[in-house]
Design a protein around this motif. Structure first.
Motif, short mmCIF file in Angstrom:
data_model
loop_
_atom_site.label_atom_id
_atom_site.label_comp_id
_atom_site.label_asym_id
_atom_site.label_seq_id
_atom_site.Cartn_x
_atom_site.Cartn_y
_atom_site.Cartn_z
N ALA A 152 44.16 44.64 41.32
CA ALA A 152 43.27 43.51 41.58
C ALA A 152 42.08 43.48 40.63
CB ALA A 152 42.79 43.54 43.02
N LYS A 153 41.79 44.61 39.99
CA LYS A 153 40.66 44.68 39.05
C LYS A 153 41.00 44.11 37.68
CE LYS A 153 38.84 48.81 41.36
NZ LYS A 153 38.50 50.24 41.21
N LEU A 154 42.25 43.71 37.48
CA LEU A 154 42.64 43.19 36.18
C LEU A 154 41.92 41.90 35.82
CD1 LEU A 154 46.53 43.70 36.20
CD2 LEU A 154 44.85 44.91 34.79
N SER A 155 41.59 41.10 36.83
CA SER A 155 40.98 39.81 36.56
C SER A 155 40.22 39.31 37.77
CB SER A 155 42.05 38.78 36.17
OG SER A 155 41.49 37.50 36.01
N PRO A 156 39.05 38.69 37.57
CA PRO A 156 38.37 38.02 38.69
C PRO A 156 39.28 36.95 39.26
CG PRO A 156 36.92 38.17 36.78
CD PRO A 156 38.30 38.57 36.31
N GLY A 157 39.29 36.82 40.55
CA GLY A 157 40.13 35.82 41.20
C GLY A 157 41.40 36.37 41.80
N ILE A 158 41.81 37.60 41.41
CA ILE A 158 42.95 38.24 42.06
C ILE A 158 42.48 38.75 43.42
CG2 ILE A 158 44.66 40.08 41.98
CD1 ILE A 158 44.47 40.02 38.95
N LEU A 159 43.13 38.33 44.47
CA LEU A 159 42.74 38.71 45.82
C LEU A 159 43.74 39.70 46.40
CD1 LEU A 159 41.74 35.20 47.20
CD2 LEU A 159 40.26 36.94 46.18
N LEU A 160 43.24 40.77 46.94
CA LEU A 160 44.06 41.83 47.52
C LEU A 160 44.16 41.63 49.03
CD1 LEU A 160 45.46 44.63 47.10
CD2 LEU A 160 43.22 45.64 47.58
N GLU A 161 45.39 41.70 49.55
CA GLU A 161 45.61 41.59 50.99
C GLU A 161 46.45 42.78 51.46
OE1 GLU A 161 47.30 38.42 54.34
OE2 GLU A 161 47.82 38.17 52.23
N ASP A 162 45.86 43.62 52.27
CA ASP A 162 46.55 44.79 52.82
C ASP A 162 47.14 44.43 54.17
OD1 ASP A 162 47.44 47.20 53.75
OD2 ASP A 162 45.54 48.27 53.48
N LYS A 163 48.47 44.38 54.25
CA LYS A 163 49.14 44.02 55.49
C LYS A 163 49.68 45.24 56.24
CE LYS A 163 50.68 39.60 53.55
NZ LYS A 163 51.85 38.71 53.33
N GLY A 164 49.35 46.44 55.76
CA GLY A 164 49.84 47.65 56.41
C GLY A 164 51.23 48.01 55.93
N TYR A 165 52.21 47.18 56.24
CA TYR A 165 53.58 47.40 55.81
C TYR A 165 53.80 46.93 54.38
CZ TYR A 165 54.39 48.03 60.80
OH TYR A 165 54.33 48.47 62.09
N SER A 166 52.88 46.16 53.87
CA SER A 166 52.99 45.66 52.50
C SER A 166 51.60 45.41 51.94
CB SER A 166 53.82 44.36 52.45
OG SER A 166 53.13 43.31 53.11
N LEU A 167 51.58 45.16 50.65
CA LEU A 167 50.32 44.85 49.97
C LEU A 167 50.57 43.64 49.08
CD1 LEU A 167 47.70 47.25 48.66
CD2 LEU A 167 48.51 45.47 47.12
N ALA A 168 49.71 42.64 49.17
CA ALA A 168 49.90 41.40 48.42
C ALA A 168 48.76 41.20 47.44
CB ALA A 168 49.99 40.21 49.37
N LEU A 169 49.13 40.76 46.23
CA LEU A 169 48.17 40.42 45.19
C LEU A 169 48.26 38.92 44.95
CD1 LEU A 169 49.15 43.43 42.97
CD2 LEU A 169 46.85 43.11 43.92
N HIS A 170 47.26 38.18 45.42
CA HIS A 170 47.25 36.72 45.31
C HIS A 170 46.53 36.33 44.02
CE1 HIS A 170 48.54 36.05 49.52
NE2 HIS A 170 47.88 37.16 49.76
N TYR A 171 47.15 35.45 43.25
CA TYR A 171 46.53 35.04 41.99
C TYR A 171 46.43 33.52 41.86
CZ TYR A 171 51.52 35.04 40.72
OH TYR A 171 52.88 34.85 40.71
N ARG A 172 46.38 32.83 42.98
CA ARG A 172 46.22 31.37 42.93
C ARG A 172 44.93 30.98 42.21
NH1 ARG A 172 49.09 27.69 45.40
NH2 ARG A 172 50.07 29.32 46.64
N LEU A 173 43.89 31.83 42.35
CA LEU A 173 42.61 31.57 41.68
C LEU A 173 42.54 32.19 40.29
CD1 LEU A 173 40.19 32.19 44.71
CD2 LEU A 173 41.15 30.02 43.90
N ALA A 174 43.59 32.88 39.89
CA ALA A 174 43.64 33.50 38.55
C ALA A 174 45.06 33.41 38.01
CB ALA A 174 43.19 34.96 38.63
N PRO A 175 45.59 32.20 37.82
CA PRO A 175 46.99 32.04 37.40
C PRO A 175 47.31 32.70 36.07
CG PRO A 175 45.78 29.96 37.19
CD PRO A 175 44.90 30.90 37.96
#
Length: 273
Positions: free
Chosen positions: A131-154
């Motif tokens: 997530a530190k690669l770029s501003p706008g990447i959002l980290l979501e910890d779901k416990g069983y998985s981890l999601a990296l959202h980049y809608r704000l940093a395409p």
């Protein structure tokens, strides 16, 4: 309860229009299990996962369908059960959460883990650092998985997947899977999917013996599309015509309109075939 109010829609064979039609594939809601993905299907996508919202009237629709199916309505989501509950609060719906990692059969029942271990802490730490690669990447910890959202940093999409691939190459024995989605890269433990969660759900009351009707939009929903014939069920995609589906809706708003008509027993429009 009238015949008209208990029918489910049949996909039209016409590819370019939505045609009002009698509902005929499954004649009675009491025979049906309604299974719904959330993001991009039931709710419109938002810039961040926390910004999704439930439009007016949807809760009334869902509660009516829950009642008319005698409880056989469930959310099927990559989100955790806790996250699903926060979105629909104060209502609590039956659900398969965490891409099949956990399940709840009724609003007042306890959640069941379906044999899915959480991600290894060290692996999660390494993935989170992406997530530190770029501003706008959002980290979501779901416990069983981890999601990296980049809608704000395409612009970061390629770098995210390259870094995930590098970590996987360094840990070839790690039992993980990468799930590409709509502006999201999700990493989870291998061995469970939305389809495996739905299979377990369909073995339990009140879902057992019913014909499932599943609506989803993303790549992770394709595993569920594929198993619907095993239950004599139907599947519909949203926004695109996915392989093997019985039809599709153009937008989540179309899905909500269809469900509203279904809940009130009115004549509705079919998904595009």
């Amino acid at each position: 309860m009238s015949e008209k109010s208990d029918l489910i829609v049949q996909g039209t064979s016409e590819p370019a229009e939505i045609v009002p039609t009698p509902l005929s594939l499954v004649p009675h809601l009491r025979e049906v299990a309604i299974l719904l993905d959330i993001d991009g299907t039931l709710l419109d996508l938002a810039p961040t996962p926390r910004e999704v919202w439930v439009p007016p009237g949807l809760m009334e629709t869902l509660n009516a369908l829950l009642q008319r199916t005698s409880g056989a309505l469930a959310m099927v989501s990559g989100r955790s059960l806790n996250d699903i509950d926060l979105i629909f609060a104060p209502a609590i719906f039956p659900a398969v959460g965490g891409h099949g990692a956990e399940m709840r059969l009724a609003g007042g029942s306890e959640a069941d883990a379906i044999g899915a271990p959480p991600l290894d802490k060290e692996l999660k730490r390494r993935l989170a650092a992406i997530a530190k690669l770029s501003p706008g990447i959002l980290l979501e910890d779901k416990g069983y998985s981890l999601a990296l959202h980049y809608r704000l940093a395409p612009q970061a999409e390629k770098a995210i997947y390259e870094e995930v691939s590098r970590i996987r190459a360094e840990l070839p024995g790690a039992p993980i899977e990468v799930l590409p989605g709509k502006s999201v890269c999700e990493i989870k433990q291998a061995g469970f999917t939305k389809a495996s969660g739905v299979r377990e759900l369909m073995r339990r009351a009140p879902f057992a013996g019913r014909k499932p009707f599943f609506i989803g939009d993303d790549v992770t929903d394709e595993t569920v599309f594929a198993i619907m014939p095993d239950f004599a069920g139907l599947s519909f995609s949203v926004g695109r015509r996915a392989r093997g589906v019985d039809g599709h809706f153009d937008t989540p708003d179309d899905v909500r309109a269809f469900l509203s008509q279904l809940a009130t027993g009115g004549t509705t429009s079919s998904p595009v075939g």
